[in-house]
Design a protein around this motif. Sequence first.
Motif, PDB file in Angstrom:
ATOM      1  N   SER A 130       0.829  -1.209   0.000  1.00 61.48           N
ATOM      2  CA  SER A 130       0.000   0.000   0.000  1.00 61.48           C
ATOM      3  C   SER A 130       0.861   1.254   0.000  1.00 61.48           C
ATOM      4  O   SER A 130       0.505   2.271  -0.616  1.00 61.48           O
ATOM      5  N   ARG A 131       2.004   1.208   0.658  1.00 67.33           N
ATOM      6  CA  ARG A 131       2.898   2.367   0.695  1.00 67.33           C
ATOM      7  C   ARG A 131       3.672   2.497  -0.614  1.00 67.33           C
ATOM      8  O   ARG A 131       3.934   3.608  -1.079  1.00 67.33           O
ATOM      9  N   ALA A 132       4.053   1.377  -1.213  1.00 69.65           N
ATOM     10  CA  ALA A 132       4.713   1.432  -2.521  1.00 69.65           C
ATOM     11  C   ALA A 132       3.768   2.038  -3.558  1.00 69.65           C
ATOM     12  O   ALA A 132       4.180   2.823  -4.415  1.00 69.65           O
ATOM     13  N   LYS A 133       2.498   1.694  -3.470  1.00 75.82           N
ATOM     14  CA  LYS A 133       1.492   2.241  -4.384  1.00 75.82           C
ATOM     15  C   LYS A 133       1.308   3.731  -4.165  1.00 75.82           C
ATOM     16  O   LYS A 133       1.158   4.509  -5.111  1.00 75.82           O
ATOM     17  N   ALA A 134       1.318   4.150  -2.903  1.00 77.81           N
ATOM     18  CA  ALA A 134       1.125   5.564  -2.579  1.00 77.81           C
ATOM     19  C   ALA A 134       2.354   6.405  -2.923  1.00 77.81           C
ATOM     20  O   ALA A 134       2.229   7.594  -3.219  1.00 77.81           O
ATOM     21  N   HIS A 135       3.545   5.787  -2.875  1.00 77.22           N
ATOM     22  CA  HIS A 135       4.797   6.533  -3.079  1.00 77.22           C
ATOM     23  C   HIS A 135       5.614   5.860  -4.182  1.00 77.22           C
ATOM     24  O   HIS A 135       6.709   5.344  -3.951  1.00 77.22           O
ATOM     25  N   LYS A 136       5.089   5.889  -5.378  1.00 73.42           N
ATOM     26  CA  LYS A 136       5.714   5.192  -6.501  1.00 73.42           C
ATOM     27  C   LYS A 136       7.078   5.772  -6.849  1.00 73.42           C
ATOM     28  O   LYS A 136       7.989   5.030  -7.240  1.00 73.42           O
ATOM     29  N   GLU A 137       7.246   7.091  -6.714  1.00 74.72           N
ATOM     30  CA  GLU A 137       8.520   7.699  -7.073  1.00 74.72           C
ATOM     31  C   GLU A 137       9.648   7.242  -6.144  1.00 74.72           C
ATOM     32  O   GLU A 137      10.781   7.022  -6.589  1.00 74.72           O
ATOM     33  N   ILE A 138       9.334   7.095  -4.850  1.00 75.20           N
ATOM     34  CA  ILE A 138      10.365   6.614  -3.921  1.00 75.20           C
ATOM     35  C   ILE A 138      10.681   5.151  -4.213  1.00 75.20           C
ATOM     36  O   ILE A 138      11.848   4.729  -4.185  1.00 75.20           O
ATOM     37  N   THR A 139       9.642   4.367  -4.491  1.00 76.19           N
ATOM     38  CA  THR A 139       9.850   2.959  -4.848  1.00 76.19           C
ATOM     39  C   THR A 139      10.736   2.856  -6.082  1.00 76.19           C
ATOM     40  O   THR A 139      11.660   2.036  -6.138  1.00 76.19           O
ATOM     41  N   THR A 153       4.205  -7.618   2.563  1.00 76.37           N
ATOM     42  CA  THR A 153       2.740  -7.618   2.586  1.00 76.37           C
ATOM     43  C   THR A 153       2.179  -6.257   2.173  1.00 76.37           C
ATOM     44  O   THR A 153       2.930  -5.289   2.011  1.00 76.37           O
ATOM     45  N   TYR A 154       0.868  -6.193   2.020  1.00 76.23           N
ATOM     46  CA  TYR A 154       0.215  -4.990   1.532  1.00 76.23           C
ATOM     47  C   TYR A 154      -0.204  -4.041   2.652  1.00 76.23           C
ATOM     48  O   TYR A 154      -0.076  -2.837   2.546  1.00 76.23           O
ATOM     49  N   THR A 174       0.682  -7.215  -3.293  1.00 72.31           N
ATOM     50  CA  THR A 174       1.945  -6.471  -3.241  1.00 72.31           C
ATOM     51  C   THR A 174       2.811  -6.785  -4.456  1.00 72.31           C
ATOM     52  O   THR A 174       3.470  -5.890  -5.009  1.00 72.31           O
ATOM     53  N   GLU A 175       2.799  -8.034  -4.894  1.00 74.96           N
ATOM     54  CA  GLU A 175       3.545  -8.403  -6.103  1.00 74.96           C
ATOM     55  C   GLU A 175       3.081  -7.571  -7.300  1.00 74.96           C
ATOM     56  O   GLU A 175       3.907  -7.093  -8.087  1.00 74.96           O
ATOM     57  N   GLN A 176       1.786  -7.396  -7.427  1.00 77.19           N
ATOM     58  CA  GLN A 176       1.254  -6.654  -8.564  1.00 77.19           C
ATOM     59  C   GLN A 176       1.675  -5.187  -8.519  1.00 77.19           C
ATOM     60  O   GLN A 176       2.010  -4.587  -9.543  1.00 77.19           O
ATOM     61  N   GLY A 183       8.778  -3.685 -12.739  1.00 77.78           N
ATOM     62  CA  GLY A 183       8.813  -4.649 -13.832  1.00 77.78           C
ATOM     63  C   GLY A 183       9.077  -6.078 -13.400  1.00 77.78           C
ATOM     64  O   GLY A 183       9.238  -6.958 -14.251  1.00 77.78           O
ATOM     65  N   PHE A 184       9.126  -6.352 -12.090  1.00 79.70           N
ATOM     66  CA  PHE A 184       9.334  -7.727 -11.635  1.00 79.70           C
ATOM     67  C   PHE A 184       8.553  -7.998 -10.342  1.00 79.70           C
ATOM     68  O   PHE A 184       8.215  -7.069  -9.599  1.00 79.70           O
TER      69      PHE A 184
END
Length: 289
Positions: A130-139, A153-154, A174-176, A183-184
């Motif tokens: 959920s945090r990776a989705k919210a902060h895509k630029e940092i990811t 986990t999500y 989370t994988e998605q 890309g992986f």
Amino acid sequence: MKNRKRIYTSISIFLLFTILFACQNTNQGGRNFQPQSLEQTNYSQEGDNDYLDDQPQLVGGSERDVREPHPVSNNKLQKEYPNIVVLHGSPMKNQVALTFDDGPDTRFTPQVLDVLAKHDVKATFFLIGSRAKAHKEITKRIHDEGHAIGNHTYWHPNLPKEDLGRLHWELTETEQVIMGITGFKPRLFRSPYGALNDEMVKMLGEKNNTVIGWNVDSLDWKQQGADIISDNVLSNVGFGSIILMHDGGDWSMDLSGTAQSLNKIISKLKKDGAKFVTVPELIGVPEAK
């Protein structure tokens, strides 16, 4: 009186169908689990409102409230499932792996990345979906700067209190998210609070995941300051160590001491000849599935 009876009868029928619908949606081991979306999440805590508005929280609770000492539980799982659970690398090589949990966080992840870049050190980040989705630029920055990424986990639940369906949803969702940004799909998985049971380890193995624990805990989540954090690490580190640290956490936590401690930790270990590697490099597994 008749109208009142009709009303009671209608309410009873409505409640009965509601219960039946709920039961239907929770069958099959929780495979239909659908937690609230990021957009539906409501944060009412006091604090930095700008931060809380876009920072998904830990549904299992703060690390300091949930973490309990389990000195041998993960060692038992590692012994039982040596091809799935990993707690450290080879004791024959002077290599160590820094790992960071619970990000990305807009306050602390950039601080950590800046220090790692300063010392030209690569680490491994276990991201909450959920945090990776919210902060895509940092990811994306984590990935672009050469660090490894794992699945954390999500929503960060306490998994042993959930069923296998919840783990399946948390894992795949989370994988998605990470797949869409980098890309992986990550092979590495770390459970929130380090908590797992036998059935969950088996499922993760079947899903081609490698479960990553640690053998050095910085205890940075206790917010004891940079000097104590660095001393916790340097007093316990050895060849092949996997070091647990945090670049995110509960909204109320101040983890600035983590980034500050890294200067001393990295400088001292480099002076002792240690090489900093990612977890995939340390244990010889691919980063992606």
